[in-house]
Scaffold this motif. Structure first.
Motif, PDB file in Angstrom:
ATOM      1  N   THR A 166      37.055  59.971 -57.609  1.00  0.00           N
ATOM      2  CA  THR A 166      36.651  61.294 -58.306  1.00  0.00           C
ATOM      3  C   THR A 166      35.503  61.974 -57.473  1.00  0.00           C
ATOM      4  N   GLY A 167      34.371  62.257 -58.038  1.00  0.00           N
ATOM      5  CA  GLY A 167      33.584  63.053 -57.267  1.00  0.00           C
ATOM      6  C   GLY A 167      32.339  62.214 -56.461  1.00  0.00           C
ATOM      7  N   GLY A 168      32.433  60.653 -56.407  1.00  0.00           N
ATOM      8  CA  GLY A 168      31.573  59.971 -55.657  1.00  0.00           C
ATOM      9  C   GLY A 168      30.326  59.746 -56.390  1.00  0.00           C
ATOM     10  N   LEU A 169      30.407  59.762 -57.521  1.00  0.00           N
ATOM     11  CA  LEU A 169      28.760  59.721 -58.347  1.00  0.00           C
ATOM     12  C   LEU A 169      28.520  58.026 -58.222  1.00  0.00           C
ATOM     13  N   PHE A 170      29.632  57.042 -58.382  1.00  0.00           N
ATOM     14  CA  PHE A 170      29.291  55.672 -58.548  1.00  0.00           C
ATOM     15  C   PHE A 170      28.713  55.297 -56.933  1.00  0.00           C
ATOM     16  N   SER A 171      29.313  55.974 -55.949  1.00  0.00           N
ATOM     17  CA  SER A 171      28.667  55.816 -54.508  1.00  0.00           C
ATOM     18  C   SER A 171      27.194  56.262 -54.575  1.00  0.00           C
ATOM     19  N   ALA A 172      26.766  57.292 -55.009  1.00  0.00           N
ATOM     20  CA  ALA A 172      25.424  57.739 -55.042  1.00  0.00           C
ATOM     21  C   ALA A 172      24.518  56.707 -55.828  1.00  0.00           C
ATOM     22  N   LEU A 173      25.185  56.091 -56.894  1.00  0.00           N
ATOM     23  CA  LEU A 173      24.077  55.308 -57.676  1.00  0.00           C
ATOM     24  C   LEU A 173      23.908  53.901 -56.722  1.00  0.00           C
ATOM     25  N   ALA A 174      24.994  53.612 -56.165  1.00  0.00           N
ATOM     26  CA  ALA A 174      25.013  52.151 -55.212  1.00  0.00           C
ATOM     27  C   ALA A 174      24.324  52.481 -54.131  1.00  0.00           C
ATOM     28  N   GLU A 175      24.295  53.569 -53.572  1.00  0.00           N
ATOM     29  CA  GLU A 175      23.488  53.714 -52.405  1.00  0.00           C
ATOM     30  C   GLU A 175      22.082  53.583 -52.928  1.00  0.00           C
ATOM     31  N   GLN A 176      21.657  54.152 -53.947  1.00  0.00           N
ATOM     32  CA  GLN A 176      20.206  54.095 -54.369  1.00  0.00           C
ATOM     33  C   GLN A 176      19.781  52.559 -54.486  1.00  0.00           C
ATOM     34  N   MET A 177      20.747  51.966 -55.315  1.00  0.00           N
ATOM     35  CA  MET A 177      20.519  50.612 -55.485  1.00  0.00           C
ATOM     36  C   MET A 177      20.399  49.654 -54.313  1.00  0.00           C
ATOM     37  N   TYR A 178      21.246  49.954 -53.245  1.00  0.00           N
ATOM     38  CA  TYR A 178      21.192  49.293 -51.919  1.00  0.00           C
ATOM     39  C   TYR A 178      19.769  49.544 -51.314  1.00  0.00           C
ATOM     40  N   ARG A 179      19.434  50.913 -51.572  1.00  0.00           N
ATOM     41  CA  ARG A 179      18.055  51.177 -50.746  1.00  0.00           C
ATOM     42  C   ARG A 179      17.015  50.398 -51.411  1.00  0.00           C
ATOM     43  N   GLU A 180      17.034  50.094 -52.612  1.00  0.00           N
ATOM     44  CA  GLU A 180      15.890  49.106 -53.332  1.00  0.00           C
ATOM     45  C   GLU A 180      16.145  47.947 -53.346  1.00  0.00           C
ATOM     46  N   GLY A 181      17.106  47.500 -52.499  1.00  0.00           N
ATOM     47  CA  GLY A 181      17.233  46.127 -52.008  1.00  0.00           C
ATOM     48  C   GLY A 181      18.044  45.128 -53.060  1.00  0.00           C
ATOM     49  N   GLY A 182      18.552  45.852 -53.922  1.00  0.00           N
ATOM     50  CA  GLY A 182      19.569  45.449 -54.971  1.00  0.00           C
ATOM     51  C   GLY A 182      20.922  45.077 -54.862  1.00  0.00           C
ATOM     52  N   TYR A 183      21.603  44.732 -55.911  1.00  0.00           N
ATOM     53  CA  TYR A 183      23.001  44.156 -55.640  1.00  0.00           C
ATOM     54  C   TYR A 183      23.836  45.293 -56.538  1.00  0.00           C
ATOM     55  N   VAL A 184      24.900  45.351 -56.137  1.00  0.00           N
ATOM     56  CA  VAL A 184      26.139  46.366 -56.636  1.00  0.00           C
ATOM     57  C   VAL A 184      27.235  45.453 -56.930  1.00  0.00           C
TER      58      VAL A 184
END
Length: 295
Positions: free
Chosen positions: A88-106
């Protein structure tokens, strides 16, 4: 102990499998390809954890949160390549990218080598390509609930996405809220039979006479409105199949004839949601002139 008398009462989330302290629960696959828990009474200690974790048995407690009707946003990823590679519009990717930037797991659903679907979690941004796109087949979640809990208890940040029933099961499994956890689900029509899904892919391999090396639902190369499935084969051939051209999977899926029995009686749809964020397609968004781009 868990005792499934009617198949409509089991969504196949597999949380009971993960919660059992004695490994007394195995999964048995029926003629339609759906798995159901089976308890080894010789191993079972009647602790009741499986029943306390089952989301089907606790829907009343789960369907309560701080807001009955959530705030809704229309959004697309700013990177057109991400949008093109998304279902779809890639919103999940945007959420995941922010979590990766914070050092988290997706975490989310990925294709295995045989194109079966299972849940997976990591803190490696390179894995986002595997997590992206809708899979349209029930994902195997055995072990994912334990792993999410382990990460949370270690203080790690976690973003995880799954069907509403799977994410409701995660809430029951954890049995408490975690500030370092974001649960994402999506508007789900139904889960299709993994057996039917496997036979559908096998049909295309036999039709083309080559091994499938890549597969994608709702490919956008021929337009995102066409609900195109794309197949890439080892012999170099690429095939497309559209819903409007009597695609077998589309007819069965949209005809509601290959769904899990529990999906016809879904308790996890509607409001209030059991996730922190729910994502979905926004068909018809172009009709609303008041929706403007937000920087």
């Amino acid at each position: 102990m868990i005792d499934i008398k009617e198949k409509k009462n089991c969504c196949g989330c597999n949380a009971c499998y993960d919660i059992c302290p004695k490994n007394a629960i195995t999964l048995s696959t029926d003629i339609e390809g759906f798995w159901y828990p089976r308890v080894d009474i010789d191993k079972c200690i009647n602790c009741g954890l499986c029943e306390r974790t089952c989301p089907q048995l606790h829907i009343g407690a789960l369907k309560k949160n701080d807001f009955e009707y959530p705030v809704c946003f229309a959004a697309i990823h700013k990177n057109i390549e991400v949008r093109f590679g998304s279902t779809t519009g890639g919103l999940f990717s945007a959420l995941a990218e922010q979590m990766y930037r914070e050092g988290g797991y997706v975490g989310g659903a990925i294709y295995n080598k045989d194109f079966s679907v299972s849940h997976f979690i990591s803190n490696n941004p390179a894995d986002l390509a595997l997590l992206r796109q809708s899979k349209y087949s029930q994902s195997q979640t055995c072990g994912i609930y334990k792993e999410v809990k382990r990460l949370l208890m270690a203080g790690e940040k976690v973003l995880i996405c799954g069907t509403p029933c799977q994410m409701a099961a995660l809430r029951r499994f954890l049995n408490k809220d975690y500030e370092n956890l974001i649960i994402v689900d999506f508007i789900c029509k139904s889960i299709t039979s993994p057996k039917f899904y496997a036979k559908y892919l096998d049909y295309w391999e036999r039709k083309v006479g080559s091994q499938l090396v890549s597969f994608k639902f709702k490919d956008k190369e021929l337009g995102w409105r066409s609900l195109v499935k794309r197949f890439d084969f080892k012999n170099g051939k690429t095939m497309y199949s559209r819903a409007q051209d009597n695609d077998l999977y589309s007819m069965a899926y949209h005809g509601n004839i290959v769904s899990r029995p529990s999906c016809y009686f879904c308790q996890f749809k509607g409001f209030p949601r059991m996730s922190d964020i729910t994502i979905a397609d926004f068909w018809g968004v172009e009709k609303y002139a008041y929706l403007k781009d937000i920087d």
